[in-house]
Design a protein around this motif. Structure first.
Motif, PDB file in Angstrom:
ATOM      1  N   GLU A 127      46.690 -13.555  19.684  1.00 32.72           N
ATOM      2  CA  GLU A 127      45.600 -13.060  18.830  1.00 32.72           C
ATOM      3  C   GLU A 127      46.119 -12.635  17.454  1.00 32.72           C
ATOM      4  O   GLU A 127      45.356 -12.179  16.617  1.00 32.72           O
ATOM      5  CB  GLU A 127      44.912 -11.856  19.495  1.00 32.72           C
ATOM      6  N   ILE A 128      47.424 -12.754  17.236  1.00 34.76           N
ATOM      7  CA  ILE A 128      47.997 -12.306  15.953  1.00 34.76           C
ATOM      8  C   ILE A 128      47.370 -13.101  14.807  1.00 34.76           C
ATOM      9  O   ILE A 128      47.284 -14.329  14.883  1.00 34.76           O
ATOM     10  CB  ILE A 128      49.524 -12.520  15.951  1.00 34.76           C
ATOM     11  N   PRO A 129      46.907 -12.408  13.762  1.00 32.18           N
ATOM     12  CA  PRO A 129      46.402 -13.151  12.600  1.00 32.18           C
ATOM     13  C   PRO A 129      47.545 -13.972  11.995  1.00 32.18           C
ATOM     14  O   PRO A 129      48.603 -13.435  11.717  1.00 32.18           O
ATOM     15  CB  PRO A 129      45.967 -12.052  11.624  1.00 32.18           C
ATOM     16  N   SER A 130      47.320 -15.232  11.865  1.00 35.19           N
ATOM     17  CA  SER A 130      48.412 -16.091  11.411  1.00 35.19           C
ATOM     18  C   SER A 130      47.832 -17.248  10.622  1.00 35.19           C
ATOM     19  O   SER A 130      46.914 -17.940  11.079  1.00 35.19           O
ATOM     20  CB  SER A 130      49.183 -16.606  12.642  1.00 35.19           C
ATOM     21  N   ALA A 131      48.377 -17.453   9.428  1.00 35.42           N
ATOM     22  CA  ALA A 131      47.921 -18.580   8.616  1.00 35.42           C
ATOM     23  C   ALA A 131      48.228 -19.895   9.325  1.00 35.42           C
ATOM     24  O   ALA A 131      47.478 -20.864   9.203  1.00 35.42           O
ATOM     25  CB  ALA A 131      48.605 -18.538   7.253  1.00 35.42           C
ATOM     26  N   GLY A 132      49.315 -19.927  10.069  1.00 35.02           N
ATOM     27  CA  GLY A 132      49.681 -21.143  10.792  1.00 35.02           C
ATOM     28  C   GLY A 132      48.649 -21.502  11.847  1.00 35.02           C
ATOM     29  O   GLY A 132      48.241 -22.664  11.968  1.00 35.02           O
TER      30      GLY A 132
ATOM     31  N   ALA B 225      55.474 -33.482  15.880  1.00 33.80           N
ATOM     32  CA  ALA B 225      55.674 -32.043  15.639  1.00 33.80           C
ATOM     33  C   ALA B 225      54.945 -31.679  14.357  1.00 33.80           C
ATOM     34  O   ALA B 225      54.767 -32.518  13.469  1.00 33.80           O
ATOM     35  CB  ALA B 225      57.158 -31.724  15.498  1.00 33.80           C
ATOM     36  N   ILE B 226      54.491 -30.435  14.282  1.00 37.32           N
ATOM     37  CA  ILE B 226      53.966 -29.924  13.016  1.00 37.32           C
ATOM     38  C   ILE B 226      54.844 -28.740  12.617  1.00 37.32           C
ATOM     39  O   ILE B 226      55.011 -27.784  13.388  1.00 37.32           O
ATOM     40  CB  ILE B 226      52.457 -29.564  13.095  1.00 37.32           C
ATOM     41  N   ALA B 227      55.449 -28.843  11.453  1.00 37.33           N
ATOM     42  CA  ALA B 227      56.429 -27.828  11.015  1.00 37.33           C
ATOM     43  C   ALA B 227      55.854 -27.052   9.843  1.00 37.33           C
ATOM     44  O   ALA B 227      55.798 -27.548   8.729  1.00 37.33           O
ATOM     45  CB  ALA B 227      57.741 -28.502  10.632  1.00 37.33           C
ATOM     46  N   LEU B 228      55.410 -25.848  10.130  1.00 35.96           N
ATOM     47  CA  LEU B 228      54.806 -25.014   9.087  1.00 35.96           C
ATOM     48  C   LEU B 228      55.761 -23.928   8.627  1.00 35.96           C
ATOM     49  O   LEU B 228      55.616 -23.387   7.542  1.00 35.96           O
ATOM     50  CB  LEU B 228      53.510 -24.386   9.611  1.00 35.96           C
ATOM     51  N   ASN B 229      56.712 -23.585   9.471  1.00 35.09           N
ATOM     52  CA  ASN B 229      57.679 -22.545   9.095  1.00 35.09           C
ATOM     53  C   ASN B 229      59.094 -23.097   9.267  1.00 35.09           C
ATOM     54  O   ASN B 229      59.499 -23.449  10.369  1.00 35.09           O
ATOM     55  CB  ASN B 229      57.477 -21.300   9.964  1.00 35.09           C
ATOM     56  N   TRP B 230      59.823 -23.149   8.172  1.00 36.33           N
ATOM     57  CA  TRP B 230      61.175 -23.726   8.204  1.00 36.33           C
ATOM     58  C   TRP B 230      62.103 -22.935   9.115  1.00 36.33           C
ATOM     59  O   TRP B 230      62.990 -23.498   9.758  1.00 36.33           O
ATOM     60  CB  TRP B 230      61.758 -23.772   6.788  1.00 36.33           C
ATOM     61  N   ASP B 231      61.891 -21.616   9.193  1.00 31.59           N
ATOM     62  CA  ASP B 231      62.838 -20.781   9.923  1.00 31.59           C
ATOM     63  C   ASP B 231      62.708 -20.939  11.429  1.00 31.59           C
ATOM     64  O   ASP B 231      63.636 -20.671  12.175  1.00 31.59           O
ATOM     65  CB  ASP B 231      62.633 -19.313   9.522  1.00 31.59           C
ATOM     66  N   TYR B 232      61.525 -21.345  11.901  1.00 36.57           N
ATOM     67  CA  TYR B 232      61.346 -21.475  13.345  1.00 36.57           C
ATOM     68  C   TYR B 232      62.034 -22.725  13.904  1.00 36.57           C
ATOM     69  O   TYR B 232      62.293 -22.805  15.101  1.00 36.57           O
ATOM     70  CB  TYR B 232      59.857 -21.563  13.700  1.00 36.57           C
TER      71      TYR B 232
ATOM     72  N   THR C   3      53.975 -31.848   8.044  1.00 35.04           N
ATOM     73  CA  THR C   3      54.275 -30.564   7.429  1.00 35.04           C
ATOM     74  C   THR C   3      53.411 -30.416   6.178  1.00 35.04           C
ATOM     75  O   THR C   3      52.675 -31.336   5.815  1.00 35.04           O
ATOM     76  CB  THR C   3      55.775 -30.420   7.097  1.00 35.04           C
ATOM     77  N   VAL C   4      53.489 -29.252   5.562  1.00 32.10           N
ATOM     78  CA  VAL C   4      52.710 -29.030   4.339  1.00 32.10           C
ATOM     79  C   VAL C   4      53.630 -28.659   3.190  1.00 32.10           C
ATOM     80  O   VAL C   4      53.176 -28.193   2.154  1.00 32.10           O
ATOM     81  CB  VAL C   4      51.646 -27.929   4.546  1.00 32.10           C
ATOM     82  N   SER C   5      54.928 -28.839   3.386  1.00 32.57           N
ATOM     83  CA  SER C   5      55.896 -28.407   2.377  1.00 32.57           C
ATOM     84  C   SER C   5      56.938 -29.499   2.166  1.00 32.57           C
ATOM     85  O   SER C   5      57.529 -29.996   3.131  1.00 32.57           O
ATOM     86  CB  SER C   5      56.569 -27.119   2.863  1.00 32.57           C
ATOM     87  N   GLN C   6      57.182 -29.810   0.892  1.00 36.04           N
ATOM     88  CA  GLN C   6      58.231 -30.791   0.587  1.00 36.04           C
ATOM     89  C   GLN C   6      59.589 -30.269   1.050  1.00 36.04           C
ATOM     90  O   GLN C   6      60.436 -31.040   1.502  1.00 36.04           O
ATOM     91  CB  GLN C   6      58.280 -31.045  -0.930  1.00 36.04           C
ATOM     92  N   GLY C   7      59.795 -28.969   0.927  1.00 32.64           N
ATOM     93  CA  GLY C   7      61.078 -28.388   1.324  1.00 32.64           C
ATOM     94  C   GLY C   7      61.331 -28.529   2.818  1.00 32.64           C
ATOM     95  O   GLY C   7      62.441 -28.859   3.246  1.00 32.64           O
ATOM     96  N   ILE C   8      60.305 -28.291   3.609  1.00 29.99           N
ATOM     97  CA  ILE C   8      60.465 -28.440   5.056  1.00 29.99           C
ATOM     98  C   ILE C   8      60.661 -29.915   5.402  1.00 29.99           C
ATOM     99  O   ILE C   8      61.494 -30.270   6.247  1.00 29.99           O
ATOM    100  CB  ILE C   8      59.251 -27.852   5.805  1.00 29.99           C
TER     101      ILE C   8
ATOM    102  N   ALA D 254      61.064 -12.081   5.448  1.00 27.07           N
ATOM    103  CA  ALA D 254      62.435 -12.602   5.431  1.00 27.07           C
ATOM    104  C   ALA D 254      62.463 -14.103   5.654  1.00 27.07           C
ATOM    105  O   ALA D 254      63.466 -14.754   5.372  1.00 27.07           O
ATOM    106  CB  ALA D 254      63.264 -11.905   6.501  1.00 27.07           C
ATOM    107  N   ALA D 255      61.396 -14.653   6.159  1.00 28.14           N
ATOM    108  CA  ALA D 255      61.403 -16.092   6.445  1.00 28.14           C
ATOM    109  C   ALA D 255      59.973 -16.604   6.418  1.00 28.14           C
ATOM    110  O   ALA D 255      59.394 -16.906   7.459  1.00 28.14           O
ATOM    111  CB  ALA D 255      62.051 -16.360   7.793  1.00 28.14           C
ATOM    112  N   GLU D 256      59.420 -16.700   5.241  1.00 28.90           N
ATOM    113  CA  GLU D 256      58.040 -17.154   5.115  1.00 28.90           C
ATOM    114  C   GLU D 256      57.981 -18.671   5.268  1.00 28.90           C
ATOM    115  O   GLU D 256      58.839 -19.377   4.746  1.00 28.90           O
ATOM    116  CB  GLU D 256      57.513 -16.735   3.728  1.00 28.90           C
ATOM    117  N   GLY D 257      56.983 -19.138   5.973  1.00 21.95           N
ATOM    118  CA  GLY D 257      56.798 -20.582   6.063  1.00 21.95           C
ATOM    119  C   GLY D 257      56.088 -21.059   4.813  1.00 21.95           C
ATOM    120  O   GLY D 257      56.498 -20.750   3.694  1.00 21.95           O
ATOM    121  N   PHE D 258      55.007 -21.789   4.967  1.00 19.01           N
ATOM    122  CA  PHE D 258      54.225 -22.157   3.800  1.00 19.01           C
ATOM    123  C   PHE D 258      53.613 -20.871   3.239  1.00 19.01           C
ATOM    124  O   PHE D 258      53.023 -20.086   3.977  1.00 19.01           O
ATOM    125  CB  PHE D 258      53.116 -23.137   4.198  1.00 19.01           C
ATOM    126  N   PRO D 259      53.734 -20.652   1.927  1.00 16.76           N
ATOM    127  CA  PRO D 259      53.352 -19.333   1.389  1.00 16.76           C
ATOM    128  C   PRO D 259      51.852 -19.183   1.154  1.00 16.76           C
ATOM    129  O   PRO D 259      51.411 -18.908   0.039  1.00 16.76           O
ATOM    130  CB  PRO D 259      54.127 -19.271   0.070  1.00 16.76           C
TER     131      PRO D 259
END
Lengths: 331, 350
Positions: B34-39, B112-119, B140-145, B236-241
């Motif tokens: 139930e955590i509010p999460s943009a992902g 796979a869907i990769a929204l947070n690089w750190d995970y 993914t939604v990020s060029q960096g990821i 400390a480890a934001e995925g897509f901002p």
């Protein structure tokens, strides 16, 4: 402590409670706070992470200095709405320009930048060939597992042909021997004061890779003509992997020629960090500031006390100066 | 979970040569939290947009009965009742290698869907990567990821568009207050930063209100962000901002830590600067950089920072629902038409 005693200062380590004896530190004169009877000649030097002790001593006779070796402890341990000025701290000693600026900017206290040294008897470039080994300190290996997984996915040789050696709980001699053997020293801590372990590795000819951990700014350079290590921004182990991969390729293929200038520049940085330099700066500081008050420090009167205790999180914090010129660091 | 052990196993490569079903069943695996999460909002939104575009798409929760009632009503299925078929495509978030492993020999395909690089590598067992789990490609939604995945695993990656809700996040200068807001659960150093700034100048905490945002509905959260003068991102480890873009769209100055894979969006220097960033954990430099902004807030004159705020608004403006929908639907149409068959067969590693 040894430097000050040799120079004729009367300096003692001050423990919080009677009976505390750290096992692995040199013998020094000690006093304890619970039996302390301070007079106006005394100067207390309190580590940055001990505001509770600062508060306890703030109305005692004598003067109070802080020694700030970790930038992160300064404000992470302070109660809200207070800073060292409320504890009657007169001035601050540090070995890090980053910390000096932080204190000066925020609390506007006088800060004195002292020199530091590394033990060149332990940390030197060995004659024998380096091992295919990446060393890192266990308690500073914040992102090593993720970095290793990422690099291993890129090329399994990076983690199976190269030994990743975690160092923790070993003697200083064994630690130094492993650093000398290592080709790479990995430092992924995000909060370090003076980057002593990186400097030791540089002196030992290991290529330092990791984060500057804030305290390494101005000492560790990851770019430009003065590059002396491989750096990525704090916490960015992805960029660190990109930077490490070419080095690891060359390590595996034993073609390290292009890395030698960096290793050489790193060694030059550490060559300046000598025992004499540290001793001179420390003695000059105390000659100037211990005698500034009406009562000068004398051999007859215990004057300079280095507080020593366990911080709230259980980590040992010490401001003990070196006995033999080498920094005493607890790992 | 039912696993059809008698079904034919297909490697990622084999799909390119198989006759493709007319309609794929698309399942977006979503953690039961139930955590509010943009992902998580994004996973639901993908399914919502795909359903509206005529795809058979569902959210796939783990245990029967779980449902996020605060998110759009979308078709939902449950992993513990799922029977995979050859036309099943399961999209698995980056932090679930154990589920990737459990599903790796099921019929159907796995993205796979990769929204947070750190995970990605945080949860990866040593010596493994997604290729070992028969993951065919990565959204993914990020060029960096995308670069990280492509560089390390050599899997095909697809960068999709993203959106923020411009009905909730828009500049409202009349409502602007001398507030600094931050998401409480992500603000690792907010208290320390506040203490440090207070030592420099007590006005920074006495005349500016610091508000930790927690347990708010999205409209209430958005109202706080619109009101604020600064949005502090201390993750400390934001995925897509997403939260930073929402703040930018609200005309709220973004300041905080620079994450590993968001360089293309969050720019902290040069003429395109749209925020104030320091390396992760470096709240000391952040305090130095924030001081002039805080002085401006107290004086009520943010003119020195108008260019940055304007750049930020321009950055956020591009992230519309239309943009997200267009790229998402185009990707799945390409999948349906088997346009990536050749790419599947070859490594895209740099």
């Amino acid at each position: 402590m040894a430097i000050l005693q040799a120079a004729g200062f009367n300096a003692v380590i001050l423990y919080e409670t009677t009976g505390f004896k750290p096992a692995d530190l040199p013998r020094t004169p000690v006093a304890t706070m619970d039996t302390l009877e301070p007079d106006e000649n005394d100067i207390f030097v309190i580590p940055e992470g001990m505001p509770r002790i600062m508060r306890r001593l703030k109305d005692h006779l004598g003067r109070r200095f802080v020694i700030a070796l970790s930038w992160h402890y300064v404000f992470s341990t302070l109660p809200d709405g207070l800073d060292w000025r409320q504890f009657n701290i007169e001035r601050v000693m540090s070995v890090s320009p980053v910390i000096a600026r932080l204190i000066s900017w925020s609390m506007r206290l006088p800060v004195h930048l002292l020199s530091t040294s590394i033990d060149h008897h332990r940390y030197y470039q060995p004659l024998e060939t380096k091992a295919l080994q990446i060393a890192y300190i266990k308690c500073k290996a914040l992102h090593v597992d993720k970095l290793r997984n990422l690099l291993g996915a890129r090329n399994a040789d990076y983690i199976y042909k190269i030994k990743w050696l975690e160092l923790g709980g070993v003697s200083r001699d064994l630690y130094a021997a492993e650093i000398r053997r290592s080709s790479v020293f990995l430092s992924t801590s995000v909060a370090e004061g003076n980057p002593t372990s990186c400097l030791e590795a540089m002196a030992a000819g290991a290529i330092v890779a990791g984060y500057d951990a804030v305290g390494g700014k101005g000492i560790l350079f990851g770019d430009g003509p003065g590059q002396n290590c491989l750096l990525s921004p704090n916490g960015d182990y992805v960029s660190l992997a990109y930077r490490l991969a070419p080095l690891l390729d060359d390590l595996i293929k034993n073609r390290m020629e292009r890395w030698k200038p960096m290793i050489s520049r790193a060694a030059q940085v550490t060559a300046e960090l000598t025992d004499d330099g540290e001793a001179n700066a420390l003695i000059n500081f105390w000659r100037q500031y211990a005698g500034r008050q009406k009562h000068a420090v004398t051999m007859e009167s215990p004057a300079i006390s280095f507080a020593y205790a366990l911080t709230d999180d259980g980590a040992t914090t010490t401001s003990v100066p070196p006995l033999n010129g080498s920094p005493l660091r607890l790992r | 979970m039912k696993i059809n052990k008698t079904a034919q196993l297909h490697s990622a490569q084999s799909y390119a040569t198989l006759p493709q079903p007319v309609n794929d069943e698309i399942f977006y695996l979503c953690p039961d939290t139930e955590i509010p999460s943009a992902g998580i909002r994004r996973l639901y939104r993908h399914v919502d947009l795909l359903s509206r575009a005529g795809f058979e798409a569902r959210i796939l929760h783990l245990r029967s009965g779980f449902l996020r009632k605060d998110l759009p009503e979308v078709p939902v299925a449950y992993l513990d009742r799922l029977s995979c078929r050859s036309n099943t495509i399961i999209v698995i978030p980056e932090g679930f290698p154990a589920i990737m492993d459990a599903l790796k020999q099921n019929p159907g395909r796995r993205f796979a869907i990769a929204l947070n690089w750190d995970y990605v590598y945080k949860s990866m067992p040593e010596g493994m990567n997604w290729r070992a789990f028969n993951i065919e490609r990565v959204l993914t939604v990020s060029q960096g990821i995308a670069r990280m995945i492509s560089w390390s695993m050599g899997l095909p990656t697809h960068v999709l568009g993203s959106s923020i809700d411009h009905r909730l996040y828009y500049p409202d200068e009349a409502a602007r207050q001398p507030h600094i807001v931050f998401i409480a659960r992500k603000a690792i150093h907010a208290d320390i930063l506040k203490r440090l700034l207070a030592a420099r100048n007590p006005d920074f905490v006495q005349r500016i209100k610091w508000v930790g945002l927690r347990e708010l509905t999205e409209p209430a959260y958005a109202a706080q962000v619109r009101q604020a003068s600064i949005f502090l991102n201390l993750s400390a480890a934001e995925g897509f901002p997403t939260s930073c873009l929402e703040a930018m769209a609200s005309g709220t100055l973004v300041a905080g830590y620079r994450s590993a894979c968001d360089r293309e969006l969050l720019r902290h220097q040069g003429p395109d600067q749209n925020c104030i960033l320091t390396p992760i954990g470096d709240y000391v430099s952040l305090a130095f950089a924030l001081e002039p902004v805080l002085q401006s807030i107290i004086s009520g004159n943010l003119n020195h920072h108008r260019q940055m705020l304007s750049n930020a608004l321009n950055t956020a403006r591009e992230f519309t629902l239309e943009y997200e929908t267009r790229t998402l639907v185009a990707f799945w149409k390409d999948i349906r038409a088997n346009r990536f068959a050749e790419q599947t067969m070859q490594s895209t590693r740099e």
